[in-house]
Design an enzyme around this catalytic site. Structure first.
Site, PDB file in Angstrom:
ATOM      1  NE  ARG A   1      -3.431  -2.718   0.347  1.00 12.91           N
ATOM      2  CZ  ARG A   1      -4.177  -3.236  -0.625  1.00 12.91           C
ATOM      3  NH1 ARG A   1      -4.237  -2.667  -1.807  1.00 12.91           N
ATOM      4  NH2 ARG A   1      -4.861  -4.322  -0.407  1.00 12.91           N
TER       5      ARG A   1
ATOM      6  CG  ASN B   1       0.373  -8.483   5.887  1.00 11.90           C
ATOM      7  OD1 ASN B   1      -0.406  -8.895   6.739  1.00 11.90           O
ATOM      8  ND2 ASN B   1       0.020  -7.604   4.973  1.00 11.90           N
TER       9      ASN B   1
ATOM     10  CE  LYS C   1      -2.696  -8.597   8.943  1.00 11.10           C
ATOM     11  NZ  LYS C   1      -2.666  -7.956   7.612  1.00 11.10           N
TER      12      LYS C   1
ATOM     13  CD  GLU D   1      -6.114  -8.397   6.039  1.00 13.61           C
ATOM     14  OE1 GLU D   1      -4.949  -7.998   5.972  1.00 13.61           O
ATOM     15  OE2 GLU D   1      -7.087  -7.777   5.579  1.00 13.61           O
TER      16      GLU D   1
ATOM     17  CG  ASP E   1      -8.828  -2.092   5.968  1.00 11.48           C
ATOM     18  OD1 ASP E   1      -7.951  -1.474   6.591  1.00 11.48           O
ATOM     19  OD2 ASP E   1      -8.585  -2.848   5.017  1.00 11.48           O
TER      20      ASP E   1
ATOM     21  CD  GLU F   1      -2.516   0.120  12.320  1.00 10.14           C
ATOM     22  OE1 GLU F   1      -2.046  -0.668  13.163  1.00 10.14           O
ATOM     23  OE2 GLU F   1      -2.898  -0.251  11.194  1.00 10.14           O
TER      24      GLU F   1
ATOM     25  CD  GLU G   1      -5.337  -0.179   2.052  1.00 11.45           C
ATOM     26  OE1 GLU G   1      -4.758  -0.008   3.133  1.00 11.45           O
ATOM     27  OE2 GLU G   1      -5.913  -1.236   1.755  1.00 11.45           O
TER      28      GLU G   1
HETATM   29  C1  BDP Z   1      -5.575  -3.404   4.807  1.00 10.29           C
HETATM   30  C2  BDP Z   1      -4.599  -3.496   3.697  1.00 10.29           C
HETATM   31  C3  BDP Z   1      -3.643  -4.636   3.817  1.00 10.29           C
HETATM   32  C4  BDP Z   1      -3.047  -4.657   5.214  1.00 10.29           C
HETATM   33  C5  BDP Z   1      -4.156  -4.731   6.230  1.00 10.29           C
HETATM   34  C6  BDP Z   1      -3.665  -4.567   7.651  1.00 10.29           C
HETATM   35  O1  BDP Z   1      -5.317  -3.614   2.500  1.00 10.29           O
HETATM   36  O2  BDP Z   1      -2.668  -4.480   2.833  1.00 10.29           O
HETATM   37  O3  BDP Z   1      -2.209  -5.730   5.377  1.00 10.29           O
HETATM   38  O4  BDP Z   1      -5.042  -3.654   6.049  1.00 10.29           O
HETATM   39  O5  BDP Z   1      -3.795  -3.459   8.164  1.00 10.29           O
HETATM   40  O6  BDP Z   1      -5.968  -2.052   4.855  1.00 10.29           O
HETATM   41  O7  BDP Z   1      -3.188  -5.506   8.248  1.00 10.29           O
END
Ligand code: BDP
Length: 689
Positions: A170, A212, A302, A306, A380, A402, A408
């Protein structure tokens, strides 16, 4: 003779300024020290700060160099440092009696002849000096000052979503600033410039890598590279943090691509936080890190989000996972920033409710060096969405907000969208958790529940781009974030004006016009992409443009009767996660703030809005706002041609032209979606732009 020499120097200096203005590309951002043309003002400054006394302190070199660079450029003044406090016009020193200034605060007192800059610690001096320089940049008087500045949040961090391969998730401003293949041997000058820019706005922590997290960042070779960066950043009072992959103690996977989700860098078969070997692995790793980086800040994590590994993979809770690491970091003064961005489908059908449902029951279970890092909204980083109800609900837990500086969901680096109004709106939100006045700002400052540690994080928008952020105006979001992190109650207008003066010009017309361009961009972006807080509307996967087609009847409901989400007590009952009266206010269509109407309700197209028009009329009118905004901005920007240096003028104009092109296209797509799929409006209503 001396007189002639002086005139020649002055001419050369002016030629230099003129020349550099023509090729200036924004690399200094708000530290763009431009010559103060007004000779009266300039002489005023010069007489008072011609001689400087600077007491011994650990940032002495940085402070001296900043004073030298700035004062020669701003005033043509060669700085003279003296050991004689009496003769100095500017006295900068530590005073151990002013404990009230805490670790990073400072005070400034002045009269016509002398300025005193005092702090309780070295850090305060660093911030105070940047503050004073900014006063000169803004052409403010340095006389008769009497002020105290103390940061209201302890950990003021930037989060980089930078990958090991040099890409930025992003990121819209080029490649990562961190050159992993060159470090630790080769040190890029940009590391210093980056640290300097951050220090100038009070940022004191940097998470280097993507949430990530690639576990390889914790490998010995990467720790060496990271420690080289830490050495530089330390000079600017910036602590380094690393995003750690929770499964790091596991054996590496066979293919490097799998590393993120499946492999680690250890030799174990498990990452179970209750397992003794796992704890020993982390203990050793943490020892190793602190050997290399004694002021290491800690880990950002994290987990179970995801596809990232986490304690839930071992039937443990988020608290179990966070606490295991926090206990190991505590002896060193390190922190765990544990993210609450989770949205497991099994928890609830409504995505907005999931994070709260997972974390609220854990309130009070976290160690005191754990901070729950929580996105401003429950979806988000949308351009607008209701504030995350966990703020206020977690009364016994450290909470950090945060925010997303990188755009993004707000136009990447093509759109001019100034995000300070969004952040201020969020911070002003009254949660009512302790009765009226329980704003998110107070929660973050730790005032409401008396927290010992407070924090805020911003997802960085910087990259290898010459001007750091690609769009020159995106620098404003970085700057504004820093100012807000220092003081969440800072006045929007003063931040904006300061940024414009430091970055562009002190000319009054210029300042007003640029401010005018910036201030309504958040609203117009909402209106064009997510009217009335509709919610997730952006395309997948880029999140650049509103794609109503792909999101319809997945993220929100739409048909030819109405549009929105029913989150009232007759729908998902998300409203019940808020304290009264918010829960009651949001629950009813008539009392729900229109900005968030479609986040909480499914509303019929013929519903009469506060304007007296139907939802349908206002909704479609709003969709055009993006085009109105950018057309207006092009007009305003063109009126500034003679005030702005060439390259930056052209760059911004080109960005605005691209924005206009895209805004027009997206508007047409949106209208044709509502026409063709929802069968709502006459195609003739699509205006040609
Ligand atoms: C979303 C993004 C992704 C991030 C995720 C996050 O699309 O790329 O990894 O959040 O914050 O906004 O973990």
């Amino acid at each position: 003779m001396r007189h002639i020499k002086f005139i020649i120097t002055l001419c050369l200096f002016n030629i230099f300024i003129l020349h550099s203005n023509n090729s200036y590309r924004g690399e200094n951002a708000w530290l763009n020290y431009r010559f103060v043309e007004d000779s009266v003002l300039r002489n005023d400054y010069k007489t008072i700060i011609g001689k400087i006394f600077l007491s011994e302190n650990k940032f002495g070199d940085v402070i001296k160099s900043e004073l030298k660079i700035s004062l020669i450029k701003l005033l043509g003044l060669e700085v003279y440092f003296t050991n004689n406090v009496e003769e100095a016009g500017l006295c900068i020193y530590i005073d151990k009696n002013v404990k009230c200034l805490r670790k990073e605060g400072f005070l400034i007192k002045s009269n016509d002849k002398k300025i005193i800059l005092q702090s309780f610690s070295d850090e305060g001096l660093l911030y105070g000096v940047f503050y004073l320089i900014r006063k000169i940049q803004c052409h403010n008087s340095l006389k008769n000052l009497n002020l105290i500045e103390i940061p209201q949040i302890d950990l003021r961090m930037l989060n980089h979503w930078d990958d090991i391969d040099g890409n930025i998730e992003r990121g819209y401003a080029g490649k990562s600033l961190w050159k992993w293949t060159e470090l630790p041997e080769k040190i890029d000058k940009k590391y210093y410039d980056y640290a300097r820019l951050n220090a100038s706005i009070g940022i004191n922590g940097v998470v280097l890598n993507n949430v990530n997290a690639d576990p390889r960042f914790l490998r010995d070779d990467y720790l060496m590279k990271i420690s080289a960066l830490a050495e530089i950043f330390r000079k600017y009072n910036i602590r380094i943090y690393i995003t750690a992959n929770f499964a790091s103690p596991i054996k590496p996977s066979k293919t490097p691509d799998e590393m993120k989700a499946w492999g680690g860098i250890g030799d174990l078969d498990t990452a179970d936080p209750g397992n003794e070997n796992v704890q020993i692995w982390w203990k050793k790793k943490i020892e190793e890190i602190y050997r290399l980086i004694p002021d290491f800040g800690g880990f950002l994590i994290k987990a179970n989000s995801e596809g990232m590994p986490g304690p839930q993979d071992y039937n443990c809770s988020h608290a179990d996972g966070a606490n295991m690491l926090a206990r190991l970091l505590k002896p060193y003064g390190g922190f765990i920033l544990w993210r609450t961005f989770v949205y497991n489908k099994n928890v609830d059908n409504d995505r907005m409710k999931r994070s709260y449902k997972e974390f609220k029951p854990l309130d009070g279970q976290f160690e005191d060096n754990v901070i729950l890092q929580t996105k401003n909204g429950p979806l988000d980083f949308q351009v607008i969405e209701p504030p995350q109800p966990l703020f206020g609900a977690m009364k016994h837990t450290n909470m950090a907000a945060e925010l997303q500086i990188t755009q993004e969901y707000t136009g990447h680096s093509t759109y001019l969208v100034y995000l300070l109004p969004l952040w201020k709106w969020f911070l002003r939100f009254d949660t009512y958790c302790e009765g009226k006045g329980s704003t998110i700002s107070k929660i973050l400052k730790g005032n409401l529940y008396g927290r010992n540690i407070t924090a805020i994080a911003g997802v960085a928008n910087t990259g290898s781009s010459v001007n750091w952020t690609e769009h020159h105006f995106a620098q404003a979001n970085w700057f504004a974030y820093g100012k807000l992190a220092w003081n969440p109650d800072v006045l929007e207008n003063s931040v904006t004006i300061e940024w414009i003066k430091c970055t562009w010009s002190n000319d009054i017309y210029c300042v007003e016009t640029i401010k005018n361009m910036m201030c309504s961009t958040w609203k117009s972006f909402i209106n064009a992409s997510s009217p009335y807080g509709l919610g997730l509307t952006m395309d997948i996967p880029t999140h650049y443009r509103a794609d109503f087609n792909i999101r319809a009847n997945k993220e929100w409901q739409v048909d030819n009767i109405g549009i929105g989400n029913d989150r009232s007590d007759k729908g998902s009952n998300f409203v019940s996660q808020y304290y009264e009266p918010n829960s009651l206010i949001f629950n009813e269509i008539v009392t729900c703030p229109e900005d968030l109407l479609l986040s909480f309700h499914y509303v019929e197209w013929n519903y009469i809005m506060k304007s007296g028009n139907t939802l349908k009329d206002d909704f479609f009118y709003k969709l055009k706002s993006g085009i109105f905004q950018v057309k207006r901005n092009i007009y305003l920007w063109k009126s500034l041609e003679k005030y702005i240096d060439y390259v930056r003028y052209e760059d911004v104009l080109n960005s605005l032209i691209c924005e206009k092109h895209d805004a027009t296209r997206f508007y047409c797509d949106a209208v044709s979606f509502f026409y063709s799929r929802i069968n709502m409006i006459d195609i003739n209503q699509i205006n040609k732009f």
